[in-house]
Design a protein around this motif. Structure first.
Motif, PDB file in Angstrom:
ATOM      1  N   VAL A 239      62.464  32.961  -3.572  1.00 44.98           N
ATOM      2  CA  VAL A 239      63.343  31.987  -2.665  1.00 44.98           C
ATOM      3  C   VAL A 239      62.543  31.441  -1.738  1.00 44.98           C
ATOM      4  CG1 VAL A 239      65.323  31.612  -1.397  1.00 44.98           C
ATOM      5  CG2 VAL A 239      65.680  32.942  -3.513  1.00 44.98           C
ATOM      6  N   GLY A 240      61.838  32.213  -0.886  1.00 43.97           N
ATOM      7  CA  GLY A 240      61.079  31.769   0.189  1.00 43.97           C
ATOM      8  C   GLY A 240      59.928  30.956  -0.164  1.00 43.97           C
ATOM      9  N   ALA A 241      59.082  31.376  -1.114  1.00 41.07           N
ATOM     10  CA  ALA A 241      58.352  30.291  -1.721  1.00 41.07           C
ATOM     11  C   ALA A 241      58.631  29.440  -2.451  1.00 41.07           C
ATOM     12  CB  ALA A 241      57.407  31.551  -3.008  1.00 41.07           C
ATOM     13  N   GLY A 242      59.692  29.299  -3.048  1.00 42.70           N
ATOM     14  CA  GLY A 242      60.208  27.761  -3.714  1.00 42.70           C
ATOM     15  C   GLY A 242      60.652  26.967  -2.651  1.00 42.70           C
ATOM     16  N   LEU A 243      61.275  27.441  -1.561  1.00 44.96           N
ATOM     17  CA  LEU A 243      61.866  26.682  -0.374  1.00 44.96           C
ATOM     18  C   LEU A 243      60.664  26.230   0.162  1.00 44.96           C
ATOM     19  CD1 LEU A 243      64.936  28.713   1.086  1.00 44.96           C
ATOM     20  CD2 LEU A 243      64.799  26.548  -0.483  1.00 44.96           C
ATOM     21  N   ALA A 244      59.721  26.828   0.491  1.00 44.01           N
ATOM     22  CA  ALA A 244      58.416  26.467   1.173  1.00 44.01           C
ATOM     23  C   ALA A 244      57.711  25.278   0.359  1.00 44.01           C
ATOM     24  CB  ALA A 244      57.472  27.478   1.486  1.00 44.01           C
ATOM     25  N   TRP A 245      57.483  25.394  -1.087  1.00 49.92           N
ATOM     26  CA  TRP A 245      56.930  24.734  -1.967  1.00 49.92           C
ATOM     27  C   TRP A 245      57.487  23.260  -1.740  1.00 49.92           C
ATOM     28  CZ3 TRP A 245      59.225  22.302  -6.022  1.00 49.92           C
ATOM     29  CH2 TRP A 245      58.485  21.426  -6.594  1.00 49.92           C
ATOM     30  N   LEU A 246      58.860  23.243  -1.797  1.00 50.42           N
ATOM     31  CA  LEU A 246      59.764  22.079  -1.819  1.00 50.42           C
ATOM     32  C   LEU A 246      59.552  21.417  -0.477  1.00 50.42           C
ATOM     33  CD1 LEU A 246      61.755  20.376  -3.476  1.00 50.42           C
ATOM     34  CD2 LEU A 246      63.568  21.630  -2.297  1.00 50.42           C
ATOM     35  N   GLU A 263      53.768  19.580   6.262  1.00 52.80           N
ATOM     36  CA  GLU A 263      53.014  20.081   5.108  1.00 52.80           C
ATOM     37  C   GLU A 263      51.997  21.187   5.348  1.00 52.80           C
ATOM     38  OE1 GLU A 263      50.473  17.132   2.936  1.00 52.80           O
ATOM     39  OE2 GLU A 263      51.904  15.657   3.840  1.00 52.80           O
ATOM     40  N   ILE A 264      51.436  21.074   6.545  1.00 52.73           N
ATOM     41  CA  ILE A 264      50.568  22.549   7.108  1.00 52.73           C
ATOM     42  C   ILE A 264      51.609  23.747   7.296  1.00 52.73           C
ATOM     43  CG2 ILE A 264      49.350  23.646   8.716  1.00 52.73           C
ATOM     44  CD1 ILE A 264      47.922  20.733   9.250  1.00 52.73           C
ATOM     45  N   ALA A 265      52.827  23.426   7.877  1.00 52.80           N
ATOM     46  CA  ALA A 265      53.651  24.792   8.128  1.00 52.80           C
ATOM     47  C   ALA A 265      54.242  25.300   6.879  1.00 52.80           C
ATOM     48  CB  ALA A 265      54.799  24.109   9.024  1.00 52.80           C
ATOM     49  N   ALA A 266      54.655  24.458   6.105  1.00 58.81           N
ATOM     50  CA  ALA A 266      55.124  24.698   4.661  1.00 58.81           C
ATOM     51  C   ALA A 266      54.138  25.371   3.818  1.00 58.81           C
ATOM     52  CB  ALA A 266      55.984  23.692   4.062  1.00 58.81           C
ATOM     53  N   LEU A 271      51.703  30.295   1.633  1.00 57.67           N
ATOM     54  CA  LEU A 271      50.575  31.318   1.191  1.00 57.67           C
ATOM     55  C   LEU A 271      51.159  32.780   1.963  1.00 57.67           C
ATOM     56  CD1 LEU A 271      47.654  31.785   0.993  1.00 57.67           C
ATOM     57  CD2 LEU A 271      47.210  31.131   3.242  1.00 57.67           C
ATOM     58  N   CYS A 272      52.025  32.957   3.073  1.00 60.37           N
ATOM     59  CA  CYS A 272      52.599  34.157   3.065  1.00 60.37           C
ATOM     60  C   CYS A 272      53.277  34.781   2.223  1.00 60.37           C
ATOM     61  CB  CYS A 272      53.537  34.287   4.617  1.00 60.37           C
ATOM     62  SG  CYS A 272      52.358  33.603   6.014  1.00 60.37           S
ATOM     63  N   SER A 273      54.055  33.932   1.287  1.00 65.17           N
ATOM     64  CA  SER A 273      54.789  34.490   0.321  1.00 65.17           C
ATOM     65  C   SER A 273      53.930  34.770  -0.702  1.00 65.17           C
ATOM     66  CB  SER A 273      55.821  33.366  -0.332  1.00 65.17           C
ATOM     67  OG  SER A 273      56.580  32.752   0.542  1.00 65.17           O
ATOM     68  N   ILE A 274      52.865  34.239  -1.155  1.00 67.74           N
ATOM     69  CA  ILE A 274      52.041  34.672  -2.245  1.00 67.74           C
ATOM     70  C   ILE A 274      51.386  36.147  -1.687  1.00 67.74           C
ATOM     71  CG2 ILE A 274      49.837  33.983  -3.154  1.00 67.74           C
ATOM     72  CD1 ILE A 274      50.845  30.978  -3.072  1.00 67.74           C
ATOM     73  N   ILE A 275      50.963  36.109  -0.557  1.00 68.01           N
ATOM     74  CA  ILE A 275      50.320  37.217  -0.029  1.00 68.01           C
ATOM     75  C   ILE A 275      51.256  38.557  -0.106  1.00 68.01           C
ATOM     76  CG2 ILE A 275      49.438  38.414   1.941  1.00 68.01           C
ATOM     77  CD1 ILE A 275      48.028  35.712   2.809  1.00 68.01           C
ATOM     78  N   LEU A 276      52.299  38.303   0.354  1.00 67.49           N
ATOM     79  CA  LEU A 276      53.458  39.387   0.255  1.00 67.49           C
ATOM     80  C   LEU A 276      53.762  39.805  -1.038  1.00 67.49           C
ATOM     81  CD1 LEU A 276      55.863  38.452   3.122  1.00 67.49           C
ATOM     82  CD2 LEU A 276      54.122  40.444   3.126  1.00 67.49           C
ATOM     83  N   LEU A 277      53.838  38.711  -2.313  1.00 66.17           N
ATOM     84  CA  LEU A 277      53.891  38.882  -3.554  1.00 66.17           C
ATOM     85  C   LEU A 277      52.983  39.951  -4.054  1.00 66.17           C
ATOM     86  CD1 LEU A 277      55.445  35.773  -5.203  1.00 66.17           C
ATOM     87  CD2 LEU A 277      56.458  38.334  -5.333  1.00 66.17           C
ATOM     88  N   ARG A 288      62.488  38.930   4.741  1.00 64.45           N
ATOM     89  CA  ARG A 288      64.011  37.886   5.222  1.00 64.45           C
ATOM     90  C   ARG A 288      63.402  36.871   6.460  1.00 64.45           C
ATOM     91  NH1 ARG A 288      68.719  39.749   3.477  1.00 64.45           N
ATOM     92  NH2 ARG A 288      68.643  41.611   2.505  1.00 64.45           N
ATOM     93  N   PRO A 289      62.551  37.291   7.272  1.00 63.04           N
ATOM     94  CA  PRO A 289      62.205  36.098   8.364  1.00 63.04           C
ATOM     95  C   PRO A 289      61.453  35.201   7.621  1.00 63.04           C
ATOM     96  CG  PRO A 289      61.875  38.255   9.342  1.00 63.04           C
ATOM     97  CD  PRO A 289      62.305  38.666   7.653  1.00 63.04           C
ATOM     98  N   LEU A 290      60.656  35.478   6.665  1.00 66.85           N
ATOM     99  CA  LEU A 290      60.081  34.392   5.770  1.00 66.85           C
ATOM    100  C   LEU A 290      60.864  33.518   4.914  1.00 66.85           C
ATOM    101  CD1 LEU A 290      56.563  34.773   3.884  1.00 66.85           C
ATOM    102  CD2 LEU A 290      58.620  33.998   2.690  1.00 66.85           C
ATOM    103  N   VAL A 291      61.806  33.983   4.527  1.00 62.96           N
ATOM    104  CA  VAL A 291      63.105  33.025   3.710  1.00 62.96           C
ATOM    105  C   VAL A 291      63.576  32.081   4.982  1.00 62.96           C
ATOM    106  CG1 VAL A 291      65.019  32.833   2.722  1.00 62.96           C
ATOM    107  CG2 VAL A 291      63.288  34.743   2.009  1.00 62.96           C
TER     108      VAL A 291
END
Length: 743
Positions: A239-246, A263-266, A271-277, A288-291
């Motif tokens: 969910v966090g990665a999808g929202l950030a990508w959007l 764009e840079i912030a998102a 990138l943080c979501s990918i690393i945590l995955l 949860r903070p990432l989401v």
């Protein structure tokens, strides 16, 4: 810890013997499983429960575990087939080879790459949803005026967009994408509460921080089917990665002063979501903070887009930067899905160079037949399926809204024949080849062993007493027969030879799947349908591929719904579906629910309760039920009952496709076991364990009664009526109980 055998005299006396039956794929009603309508439910609910016959059968109590409600009882469950790409993404992670699992570095990299590939398929679906909702619906359809003569549904679809400019329409389209993502998460959450959060049999055991795929003991670990934490964590990360990508896409197309910063912030959140995955279980507190951060960035991007006035391209149709965003996203998806290639290649190169830390200490034999590329191929097939169905729906939606062909970005129409017609042609060619192999199995080389086997068995079978001996006929083509009768009996022999040949066709599926994956690679590499156009078939192929792609989701649901009401069709469809949803959702949280998260603890609880009640238990399991029963016993070594399996795919299917988790060392945990199988069984087979495997002839004899059909083959479903097998089960149930305890 060593074990020693305990004689029956050392065991506490059992007051009774209880036979616990477990059905296979497709489900079975209690009446059919127990062989009587006189029964009552003693445990469970309407989805999965235990039923007991009122009267004893064959000198013992009989119970049945009916778990079909978790996979096939409700016709509404066929809608889970829409999540088929996610199921493949989850399945890809489990198709790990034993050689990879034995290497600590490679195994950790395999799991990380499996989770990244799963995220790639999620982003792929969101990309298609964004193209449909933002570009096609919000911008193009919303920018056109709908006349009074337009259909009512078209006016309803256009109503939210008619009074707004491009900026607000982008926000409306992005809201649809968010809704798709949230629906996936809510479905995953509901399934987690119903299956993964079922309390395990030993709840006091410490929780493993990683996923079930990383457990040192694999399926033998009692925590293997306890994946609630993993599904919750992966779901939030998706969910966090999808929202950030959007947020990246919205900020990109909206431009403006804040566009680059957003764009840079998102992108940083993505990138943080990918690393945590990629990390097995680290950073749980950051999920949860990432989401929350992804949600805030997306909200800011939506507010910015509402106030902005996004430009369209020179044709005045598409958003200015939507095509670039789609291309960049697609290549990100490709990188995530194929990340295992460079990563595992690097580890293999290091091993060649002498870096042995974490490497396997001994040589790991390969399974035969082997499928080492299975994780990559299955992951690519997941990407292929989501793009085929998604592009078909995208083009169909554009056509339905009355938009021109240019409404979909150029090039997508050209790729549809490669994604639909080409795989269909490969599938038809594969079926023809298998049909030819099946037909040629009736030659002399295959029929001679059958003739010799049944001739010896016929000679050793005593003749029935008069007058029945006059009615007994031999199905073998013996001498002194007319040509017509001899041909009829030879057809019977050839049918047996073909049945045995068909039983070994299962692993051949890896060949067309590999070709499907190669087609997907060619499409990714930029190969378009110019060859089809050069043959003069391009218009037909484009139209046919468009129709096929658009019908894939509907056809999938219709096929599953049709199969649910027909036992024979349900058996074939059920094998594929039950295997796909058997494994925990340790790689993709949006995959269909894993029924074993509940079924295995159910069996373990009932067996333990019967043992504590002083009853000796004999578990009798068929087909997929044998996998549930065997793994339930593997995880509970104390107080194991006698296990009887027939038609079991444990080694024939699971040992081939999932060799890292189902193999001889794991199955050796089961102590008292008999496994019956027919040589004509196309699903079940031996478990390759001496003293356990018991082959049964199929047909059981060449003799039949005159005027009746020749002896039929039992294949996969005839075990329940095989009296010879049940006599051996009676002997097992009557034998003194033996168990193993710590020495």
């Amino acid at each position: 810890m060593t074990v020693r055998a305990v004689e029956a005299s050392e065991m506490p006396a059992s007051s009774s013997v209880t036979e616990l039956r477990v059905h296979g794929v497709g489900g079975a009603a209690p009446d059919r499983l127990l062989g009587t309508t006189a029964h009552r439910q003693i445990w469970g609910d309407r989805i999965a429960g235990f039923y007991a016959a009122d009267a004893e059968q064959r000198g013992r109590k009989v119970e049945a575990y009916c778990w079909g409600g978790m996979t096939s009882r409700s016709s509404a469950r066929v809608l889970w087939v829409l999540l088929f790409p996610f199921m493949l993404a989850n399945l890809a992670g489990w198709t790990c080879s034993a050689r990879i699992r034995a290497d600590r570095w490679a195994f950790a990299a395999h799991r990380a790459c499996g989770r990244l590939a799963a995220l790639g398929i999620t982003l792929n679906l969101l990309l298609l949803a964004a193209l449909a909702a933002i570009d096609v619906w919000a911008i193009q359809f919303g920018g056109h005026k709908v006349g009074r003569a337009a259909p009512r549904w078209e006016k309803v679809v256009h109503a939210p967009l008619g009074y707004f400019g491009p900026g607000p329409r982008v926000v409306f389209g992005a809201t649809v994408v968010v809704a798709v993502l949230l629906v996936l998460w809510l479905l995953s959450r509901q399934a987690r509460q119903r299956y993964e959060e079922v309390t395990p049999v030993d709840p006091d055991q410490p929780r493993y921080r990683g996923s079930a795929a990383a457990l040192p003991d694999g399926v033998a670990d009692p925590q293997f089917f306890n994946g609630a934490d993993t599904v919750r964590r992966l779901g939030l990360l998706h969910v966090g990665a999808g929202l950030a990508w959007l947020a990246v896409v919205v900020a990109w197309v909206a431009e403006g002063k804040l566009g680059l910063g957003l764009e840079i912030a998102a992108a940083a959140v993505l990138l943080c979501s990918i690393i945590l995955l990629a990390v097995e279980a680290g950073g749980d507190r950051a999920v949860r903070p990432l989401v929350v951060a992804a949600s805030l960035v997306l909200c800011i991007a939506l507010v910015h887009a509402w106030q902005a006035n996004p430009d369209t391209d020179t044709g005045g149709m598409h958003l200015e930067h939507m095509r670039a965003a789609a291309i960049e996203t697609f290549w990100l998806v490709v990188a995530l899905v194929t990340a295992r290639v460079p990563v595992l290649a690097t580890i293999a190169l290091l091993r060649r160079m002498g870096v042995r830390r974490g490497a396997a200490g001994t040589t790991v034999p390969r399974t035969r037949p082997s499928w080492p590329a299975a994780p990559l191929i299955v992951a690519i097939l997941g990407m292929l399926s989501v793009n085929t169905a998604g592009l078909g729906c995208l083009v169909t939606a554009a056509d339905s809204l009355g938009l021109p062909q240019e409404a979909v970005f150029p090039g997508l129409h050209d790729k549809l024949p490669w994604l639909t017609v080409a795989p269909m042609a490969v599938g038809i060619a594969f079926l023809l080849i298998e049909l030819i192999r099946y037909g040629t199995a009736g030659n002399r080389r295959d029929t001679v062993p059958v003739l010799g086997e049944y001739a010896g068995r016929a000679a050793a079978t005593p003749a029935p007493p008069p007058p029945m001996d006059a009615w007994r006929c031999n199905a073998l083509p013996i001498d002194d027969l007319c040509d017509g009768e001899r041909d009829r009996r030879m057809r019977w022999v050839r049918s047996i030879a073909r049945g045995r040949k068909l039983a070994g066709f299962g692993p051949d599926i890896r060949y067309p799947l590999a070709v499907f994956a190669a087609i997907a690679v060619l499409v990714v590499a930029g190969i378009q349908a110019d060859i089809i156009g050069g043959l003069g078939l391009r218009p037909f192929a484009s139209k046919a591929s468009l129709t096929l792609a658009g019908l894939i989701p509907v056809a999938g649901v219709a096929l599953m719904r049709w199969g649910w009401g027909r036992p024979d069709a349900r058996r074939w469809l059920g094998v594929l579906w039950d295997v796909g949803t058997f494994w925990p959702r340790s790689f993709h949280p949006f995959a269909p629910p894993c029924y074993t998260e509940r079924a295995v603890p159910d069996l373990q609880r009932r067996i333990r309760w019967l043992n504590d009640s002083g009853s000796r238990v004999v578990v009798v399991a068929h087909s997929q039920g044998s996998v549930l029963a065997a793994l339930a016993l593997v995880q509970q070594p104390a107080g194991q009952p006698t296990l009887v399996t027939f038609g079991s795919p444990l080694m024939k299917l699971y040992g081939w496709a999932f060799p890292a988790y189902v193999h001889g060392d794991v199955l050796n945990h089961v102590q008292e076991w008999r496994n019956f199988f027919y040589p004509t069984d196309y699903i079940g087979g031996p478990v390759d364990r001496k003293g356990v495997d018991v082959p049964l002839p199929d047909p059981d004899s060449a003799w039949y009664v005159a005027g009746e059909p020749m002896p039929p083959m039992r294949r996969h479903t005839g075990y329940w009526s095989d009296e010879a097998m049940w006599r051996q089960i009676d002997q097992l149930a009557a034998e003194p109980r033996r168990a193993r305890v710590p020495a």
